[in-house]
Structures are given as C-alpha cells and as structure tokens.
Design a protein around this motif. Structure first.
Motif, PDB file in Angstrom:
ATOM      1  N   LYS A  30       0.828  -1.202   0.000  1.00 36.36           N
ATOM      2  CA  LYS A  30       0.000   0.000   0.000  1.00 36.36           C
ATOM      3  C   LYS A  30       0.866   1.257   0.000  1.00 36.36           C
ATOM      4  O   LYS A  30       0.589   2.229  -0.723  1.00 36.36           O
TER       5      LYS A  30
ATOM      6  N   LYS B 215       2.270   1.653  -3.429  1.00 38.80           N
ATOM      7  CA  LYS B 215       1.242   2.130  -4.342  1.00 38.80           C
ATOM      8  C   LYS B 215       0.996   3.623  -4.155  1.00 38.80           C
ATOM      9  O   LYS B 215       0.878   4.385  -5.135  1.00 38.80           O
ATOM     10  N   ASP B 216       0.924   4.056  -2.883  1.00 36.40           N
ATOM     11  CA  ASP B 216       0.718   5.486  -2.613  1.00 36.40           C
ATOM     12  C   ASP B 216       1.882   6.315  -3.157  1.00 36.40           C
ATOM     13  O   ASP B 216       1.684   7.370  -3.778  1.00 36.40           O
ATOM     14  N   LYS B 217       3.104   5.827  -2.926  1.00 36.17           N
ATOM     15  CA  LYS B 217       4.266   6.554  -3.429  1.00 36.17           C
ATOM     16  C   LYS B 217       4.279   6.583  -4.958  1.00 36.17           C
ATOM     17  O   LYS B 217       4.660   7.591  -5.566  1.00 36.17           O
ATOM     18  N   ALA B 218       3.857   5.462  -5.572  1.00 35.74           N
ATOM     19  CA  ALA B 218       3.818   5.421  -7.039  1.00 35.74           C
ATOM     20  C   ALA B 218       2.810   6.428  -7.586  1.00 35.74           C
ATOM     21  O   ALA B 218       3.070   7.111  -8.590  1.00 35.74           O
ATOM     22  N   GLU B 219       1.645   6.528  -6.931  1.00 40.12           N
ATOM     23  CA  GLU B 219       0.641   7.501  -7.374  1.00 40.12           C
ATOM     24  C   GLU B 219       1.158   8.926  -7.217  1.00 40.12           C
ATOM     25  O   GLU B 219       0.965   9.776  -8.096  1.00 40.12           O
ATOM     26  N   LYS B 220       1.841   9.183  -6.093  1.00 42.24           N
ATOM     27  CA  LYS B 220       2.413  10.520  -5.899  1.00 42.24           C
ATOM     28  C   LYS B 220       3.489  10.804  -6.950  1.00 42.24           C
ATOM     29  O   LYS B 220       3.563  11.914  -7.493  1.00 42.24           O
ATOM     30  N   SER B 221       4.312   9.785  -7.227  1.00 44.43           N
ATOM     31  CA  SER B 221       5.356   9.969  -8.237  1.00 44.43           C
ATOM     32  C   SER B 221       4.754  10.217  -9.611  1.00 44.43           C
ATOM     33  O   SER B 221       5.233  11.061 -10.379  1.00 44.43           O
ATOM     34  N   GLU B 222       3.687   9.473  -9.932  1.00 44.23           N
ATOM     35  CA  GLU B 222       3.020   9.665 -11.225  1.00 44.23           C
ATOM     36  C   GLU B 222       2.454  11.073 -11.345  1.00 44.23           C
ATOM     37  O   GLU B 222       2.579  11.725 -12.389  1.00 44.23           O
ATOM     38  N   GLN B 223       1.837  11.551 -10.271  1.00 48.70           N
ATOM     39  CA  GLN B 223       1.300  12.908 -10.282  1.00 48.70           C
ATOM     40  C   GLN B 223       2.419  13.934 -10.443  1.00 48.70           C
ATOM     41  O   GLN B 223       2.288  14.917 -11.191  1.00 48.70           O
TER      42      GLN B 223
ATOM     43  N   LYS C 233       3.578  13.933 -14.012  1.00 52.40           N
ATOM     44  CA  LYS C 233       2.635  14.658 -14.868  1.00 52.40           C
ATOM     45  C   LYS C 233       2.832  16.165 -14.747  1.00 52.40           C
ATOM     46  O   LYS C 233       2.820  16.890 -15.750  1.00 52.40           O
TER      47      LYS C 233
END
Length: 324
Positions: free
Chosen positions: A102, A105-113, A116
């Motif tokens: 988890k 996943k949270d870090k990946a979402e932050k990295s993706e944002q 972008k």
C-alpha cells in the motif's frame, strides 16, 4: 508364537555364524577375551534371559514403548504449537507485506502525479522555447530584409550589378519567409519596395544593353563590358521576360549587318553565292566567341541562338528571292 519365531531366527543366525573349530581356536589365540559374548558357545537367548528375567524384560519393553509413545505425543504437541506460531507469524508477515504494498502504491501515485506536473511544465517551457526561437529567427530575417532592401536600392542606383546579383537572391529568399505576414503594413511595404527595385533593375539593364547594342547603327567595337556581364547575372534572377528581351535585342543587332550586306538587290544575295553567307556567319560566330563569349552566361546558349536566327533569316530571304 513370538518366542518360536525368535528361536527360529536365533538358530538361523547361529547356523550362519557357526565357525569351524580350527578357525575358532585361531581367533581365540589372536584375540584372547574373557567376555562371554566372544565365547564359541555363546547363546544370545540364554544371555538375555540371564540379564533380564521374563517379568523384568516385559516391564522393560513396556517402559520403552511408553517412552516412545510419550516422545511421539510430545512431538506432535510441539508440532501443533509450532504450526500455530508459524501461522501467526505468516499472518503478521502478510499484513506487513500488504502495508508495504500500500505504501509503494501510494508513493507510485504521488510519483506519477509529480511526473505529470513536471511533464506539463516541460511542455510549456518547450512551447515557450519554440515560440522564442521562432520570434528571434523572424526578427533576424526582418533585420536582414530591411537592410537588404536599403542596400539593393543603393546598389541599383550605382549599377553595382555584381553585388546586386548576390544580394537580390538573398533578399528574395528571406522575403519568402514573410508571405504569411503580408497583412502587416511594414512587411507589405518592404515587399513592395523589393518589387519596385526588381522593376527598376529590369528597365535599367534593358537601357544599358540598348545603349551598348543599339537597334539601329553598327556594333560598338571592343570587348564586352563587365557591367553588362554582371547585368546578365541579375537578369537570370529577374522576370524571364527581361532575359528574353536582352537576347532578342542582341541577336537583332548582331545580324543587322547581315541584312544590309545580303539584301536582295546585292550580287552576293543570289543563290549561287550562298557560300558567302555561311562564310560570313562563321566569321561572326568566331568574332562573337572572342568578344562576347564571356559576357553572356553559358546556359543562355547565345552562339546557338545566333546560328538558329541566321538560318531563319536566310530562309526568309531565299523564299523572297524565289518569289521575285
């Protein structure tokens, strides 16, 4: 039943291990021993019964069996406890793994944002850079165009055709970049000045050739002018009609003497003296190559044009003579 089987096993074992007296005697001499186990008449059953009477032997077997059962039961108990402990540890490890997943996943979402946002900023900077580069290039072209037009007008007035030939082509190439900006008054004004300079150049060059090779009168003696040679280079860039007019004027003036010498009322104009016509054109072509060969560009094919026009004029004269 059990005792009978044991007795049979012992008898078979004794039969297998029965040694000859000589071998037994040799063994006793080499390895003397007082241990009853080493005796030749050793009986295992009797020896065991001596050590353990029947009741004691049974009790010993029972105790041994109880110990084995107790060990197995304890082992099974320990296995159950170990299994529960391992299961609990596995559950804890799975929970920790889920927690780490988890977090990842949270870090990946932050990295993706973040990527972008960085990409959006990079795109904006790239667009700004492209627009800035285009603006700088356009300003440089505008500076070159404005300076080129001023220089072109000044060189035209001074008849510096050699410099004009190089400058005019560059100005026209730069002007092509501003076709989509013709709605701007300053750009449109520069374009009109370029067209006016081209028109003035064409008229001025034609006037120079008319002065050098007048339509009426004889040819000027001497070689070609460097000014006219450079003017031909400018004519290559101008409207093709300027080039055609120069060629037409020169050929007409060059053959004017031929029309006078070989008029229909002259003796040399008769058909039996046709060889004189070709002798004349041969001299003229040699004279042209010596005097004017370097004045006109090679791609104008002036020698060939003079010869072709000579043939047309000669044919016209001969047709007229036949009709007369």
């Amino acid at each position: 039943m059990m005792e009978e089987e044991e007795l049979e096993f012992v008898e078979e074992l004794e039969a297998v291990l029965q040694l000859t007296p000589d071998v037994q005697l040799a063994i006793e001499q080499v390895f003397p021993s007082q241990d009853p186990l080493d005796g030749a008449d050793f009986n295992a059953v009797e020896y065991i019964n001596t050590l353990f009477p029947t009741e004691q032997r049974d009790d010993w077997c029972v105790l041994r069996l109880d110990d084995n059962i107790r060990t197995v039961v304890r082992g099974q108990t320990n296995v159950g406890q170990d299994g529960r402990q391992a299961l609990e540890e596995a559950q804890k490890a799975i929970q920790q793994l889920f927690g780490k997943i988890k977090d990842i996943k949270d870090k990946a979402e932050k990295s993706e944002q973040m990527v972008k946002e960085i990409t959006r900023d990079i795109k904006q900077l790239d667009h700004a850079k492209r627009h800035l580069t285009t603006s700088i290039t356009t300003l440089n072209h505008l500076h070159m165009l404005a300076g080129g037009v001023d220089s072109l007008e000044a060189m035209t007035r001074r008849r510096q055709y050699g410099e004009v030939a190089n400058l005019l082509q560059g100005v026209m190439n730069v002007l092509e970049h501003f076709h989509k900006y013709m709605g701007i008054p300053q750009i449109r004004q520069l374009s009109e000045r370029v067209k006016a300079a081209q028109t003035e150049l064409g008229q001025q060059i034609l006037a120079d050739f008319e002065e050098a090779f007048p339509s009426q009168g004889t040819k000027r003696p001497g070689g070609p002018s460097n000014v006219l040679r450079d003017a031909c280079l400018v004519a290559n860039i101008l409207d093709p009609r300027i080039k055609q007019e120069i060629i037409k004027k020169f050929i007409k003036q060059h053959l004017s003497e031929y029309l006078v010498l070989f008029q229909e009322n002259q003796d040399v104009a008769w058909l039996d003296k046709i060889d004189r016509r070709y002798a004349w054109i041969k001299r003229q072509l040699v004279d042209y190559e010596e005097k004017y060969g370097r004045m006109f560009p090679r791609e104008w094919y002036m020698t060939e044009r003079v010869a072709v026009e000579f043939c047309h004029v000669t044919r016209t004269c001969q047709d007229y003579a036949y009709q007369s």
